[in-house]
Design an enzyme around this catalytic site. Structure first.
Site, PDB file in Angstrom:
ATOM      1  N   TRP A  35       0.839  -1.103   0.158  1.00  0.00           N
ATOM      2  CA  TRP A  35      -0.070  -0.078   0.029  1.00  0.00           C
ATOM      3  C   TRP A  35       0.838   1.153   0.072  1.00  0.00           C
ATOM      4  CZ3 TRP A  35      -2.977  -3.982   0.769  1.00  0.00           C
ATOM      5  CH2 TRP A  35      -4.366  -4.090   0.516  1.00  0.00           C
ATOM      6  N   ASP A  38       1.138   3.565   3.456  1.00  0.00           N
ATOM      7  CA  ASP A  38       1.763   2.582   4.372  1.00  0.00           C
ATOM      8  C   ASP A  38       3.280   2.279   4.303  1.00  0.00           C
ATOM      9  OD1 ASP A  38      -1.068   1.758   3.861  1.00  0.00           O
ATOM     10  OD2 ASP A  38      -0.605   0.772   5.811  1.00  0.00           O
ATOM     11  N   GLY A 162      -7.511   7.149   2.501  1.00  0.00           N
ATOM     12  CA  GLY A 162      -6.858   6.204   3.511  1.00  0.00           C
ATOM     13  C   GLY A 162      -8.131   6.208   4.717  1.00  0.00           C
ATOM     14  N   ASP A 164     -11.202   5.302   5.059  1.00  0.00           N
ATOM     15  CA  ASP A 164     -12.180   4.737   4.321  1.00  0.00           C
ATOM     16  C   ASP A 164     -13.406   4.781   4.436  1.00  0.00           C
ATOM     17  OD1 ASP A 164      -9.738   3.281   3.453  1.00  0.00           O
ATOM     18  OD2 ASP A 164     -10.464   1.631   3.678  1.00  0.00           O
ATOM     19  N   ARG A 197     -15.626  -2.775  10.829  1.00  0.00           N
ATOM     20  CA  ARG A 197     -15.375  -2.725   9.411  1.00  0.00           C
ATOM     21  C   ARG A 197     -16.618  -1.954   8.815  1.00  0.00           C
ATOM     22  NH1 ARG A 197     -10.944  -2.940   7.014  1.00  0.00           N
ATOM     23  NH2 ARG A 197     -11.785  -3.546   5.203  1.00  0.00           N
ATOM     24  N   TRP A 351     -12.681   4.349  10.943  1.00  0.00           N
ATOM     25  CA  TRP A 351     -12.766   5.949  10.773  1.00  0.00           C
ATOM     26  C   TRP A 351     -13.683   6.529  11.260  1.00  0.00           C
ATOM     27  CZ3 TRP A 351      -8.020   7.473   9.849  1.00  0.00           C
ATOM     28  CH2 TRP A 351      -6.933   6.525   9.263  1.00  0.00           C
ATOM     29  N   GLU A 394      -3.905  -1.913  14.345  1.00  0.00           N
ATOM     30  CA  GLU A 394      -4.248  -1.176  13.400  1.00  0.00           C
ATOM     31  C   GLU A 394      -4.580   0.209  13.737  1.00  0.00           C
ATOM     32  OE1 GLU A 394      -7.129  -2.291  10.158  1.00  0.00           O
ATOM     33  OE2 GLU A 394      -6.714  -0.301   8.985  1.00  0.00           O
TER      34      GLU A 394
HETATM   35  C1  DGY Z   1      -9.431  -1.906   2.031  1.00  0.00           C
HETATM   36  O1  DGY Z   1      -9.590  -2.966   1.349  1.00  0.00           O
HETATM   37  O2  DGY Z   1     -10.048  -1.987   3.397  1.00  0.00           O
HETATM   38  C2  DGY Z   1      -8.606  -0.902   1.757  1.00  0.00           C
HETATM   39  O3  DGY Z   1      -8.595  -0.141   2.978  1.00  0.00           O
HETATM   40  C3  DGY Z   1      -8.676  -0.081   0.616  1.00  0.00           C
HETATM   41  O4  DGY Z   1      -7.538   0.593   0.459  1.00  0.00           O
END
Ligand code: DGY
Length: 429
Positions: A35, A38, A162, A164, A197, A351, A394
């Site tokens: 990435w 990253d 980033g 997301d 997620r 996020w 993360e």
């Molecule tokens: C994901 O697949 O979650 C990524 O963040 C895309 O870059």
């Protein structure tokens, strides 16, 4: 061994375990490719114990640059069934398979840092070889992502930021037509708790945007002017301004005078353009939808990147510090990715609340540059405390410190080594 040196060792082990030979993966299971941003942060981690490997990380990334200067957010050095959407879905048809969208350009800032801390002439030569590639990427941003030359940068997919599924994207993404999304199977939720997620609806929209890009043959000019999702992301904008300042420092050091002239004009234009992101009602920088002109009105961790970009006026500074103070009283660990007073705040969902070590590093760097050292130190110590308490996750819940997302995460380990885990004495070096 002290606790700190045990953690240093563990962080180095993570970088080495996630090393796939010339590049690292953010996390072997969830993110099994290279990435873009990253890797830039990862280079800072490697630089603390293997400077050669730090340069290689960036060089490998740039070896996948497109001819027009574009740098993709993912390089698929080898396929991996455990990730969706893989290279076949992106369909960019390049010799080195990549995605079709970009990511915040942190690389020039990292290369400047590596150059200025270089210990050998060879390192300086490596910076000189990378310079034209960095310059080409930054030119691409200006040519393609600032079509009206307003000093702003258009982002065409939430993944470009980033950040997301920041709620900043909810409204602009709701306008994206998802009726033609082809059937797909997500992989992220087989590795991670779904409550942390993005939702299925978020994913449908992500995929619709990918399909749009693929169907127009990744014509980036068209996507930036006619695509279904076009926002001016506050983090992309601020990071690019800072990156242009760092590229300018490199241009000056390496004797690229004409480029330096061009970059000074570009920075001056961006300093004016960025005023469009300031939201008077909330007293903060917020992202804005390019299509509707509407500001998100949300205070996120990215709102504080104005310091990093060096664009905060005196009156804005006190308003932003007021927000930091209010937020700092509400939660235990800075800097949550969304204002905890916002109704969408969710301390464990991607996020929409958790803290990220990399954003904290950028925010703290900006605060320190502005002489706001107490705040910079609070952000650094909170980040270190999260890692010491929980591990190299993360992201982290800003209320309890619980780890969220994947574990043994490369950029968190890198940020420990480069910044959060360093003592005052180390930092002075
Ligand atoms: C994901 O697949 O979650 C990524 O963040 C895309 O870059």
């Amino acid at each position: 061994m002290t606790d700190r040196s045990i953690l240093d060792r563990a962080a180095q082990d993570i970088l080495q375990a996630n090393d796939r030979g010339g590049y690292t993966v953010p996390n072997g299971q969830v993110y099994p490719f290279q990435w873009n941003w990253d890797s830039a942060f990862t280079a800072l981690g490697f630089a603390t114990f293997d400077r050669d490997r730090a340069w290689t990380e960036i060089e490998t990334l740039f070896s996948a640059q497109w001819d027009d200067g574009f740098m993709a957010h993912i390089v698929f050095w080898r396929d991996d069934e455990g990730y969706f959407p893989g290279p076949g879905v992106w369909g960019t048809n390049k010799k080195i398979a990549t995605s079709g969208i970009t990511q915040p350009p942190v690389a020039a800032s990292v290369v400047r840092w590596l150059y200025e801390s270089a210990v050998t002439e060879d390192e300086k030569a490596r910076a000189a070889a990378l310079y034209p590639k960095l310059a080409a990427w930054h030119d691409w941003f200006e040519d393609v992502r600032d079509p009206d030359n307003k000093g702003l940068v258009v982002s065409v997919h939430p993944w470009e930021s980033g950040r997301d599924n920041s709620p900043e994207w909810d409204e602009p993404a709701a306008a994206v037509d998802i009726s033609g999304v082809e059937p797909y199977v997500r992989r992220d939720t087989s590795h991670l708790d779904a409550s942390m997620r993005p939702t299925k609806l978020d994913y449908d929209r992500y995929l619709a945007m990918v399909q749009y890009g693929r169907d127009c043959g990744w014509d980036h000019k068209k996507i930036a002017t006619e695509g279904p999702f076009r926002v001016v992301d506050v983090s992309m904008t601020m990071i690019l301004i800072r990156a242009n300042r760092d590229l300018l420092a490199l241009a000056e050091a390496l004797g690229h005078d004409a480029d330096a002239e061009k970059l000074r004009a570009r920075i001056a234009n961006a300093e004016k353009g960025v005023a469009w992101l300031w939201n008077d009602e909330v007293g903060a920088y917020c992202s804005r939808d390019m299509i509707t002109g509407k500001s998100s009105g949300m205070i996120t961790s990215a709102s504080f990147l104005g310091f990093y970009a060096g664009v905060v006026s005196t009156s804005q500074r006190s308003l932003l510090i007021g927000h930091l103070e209010r937020i700092g009283r509400k939660i235990s660990y800075m800097v949550p990715s969304l204002d905890p007073d916002h109704k969408e705040f969710d301390p464990i969902r991607y996020w929409r609340g958790p803290c990220w070590a990399v954003v904290n590093f950028l925010v703290a760097t900006g605060l320190a540059n502005e002489g706001l050292n107490d705040w910079a130190e609070r952000v650094r110590l909170d980040t270190g405390a999260l890692i010491e308490k929980t591990g190299f996750y993360e992201a982290f819940c800003p209320v309890t410190g619980r780890g969220t997302g994947g574990g043994d995460f490369t950029w968190t380990a890198a940020m420990w080594l480069h910044w959060a885990g360093r003592t005052g004495a180390d930092q002075a070096q």
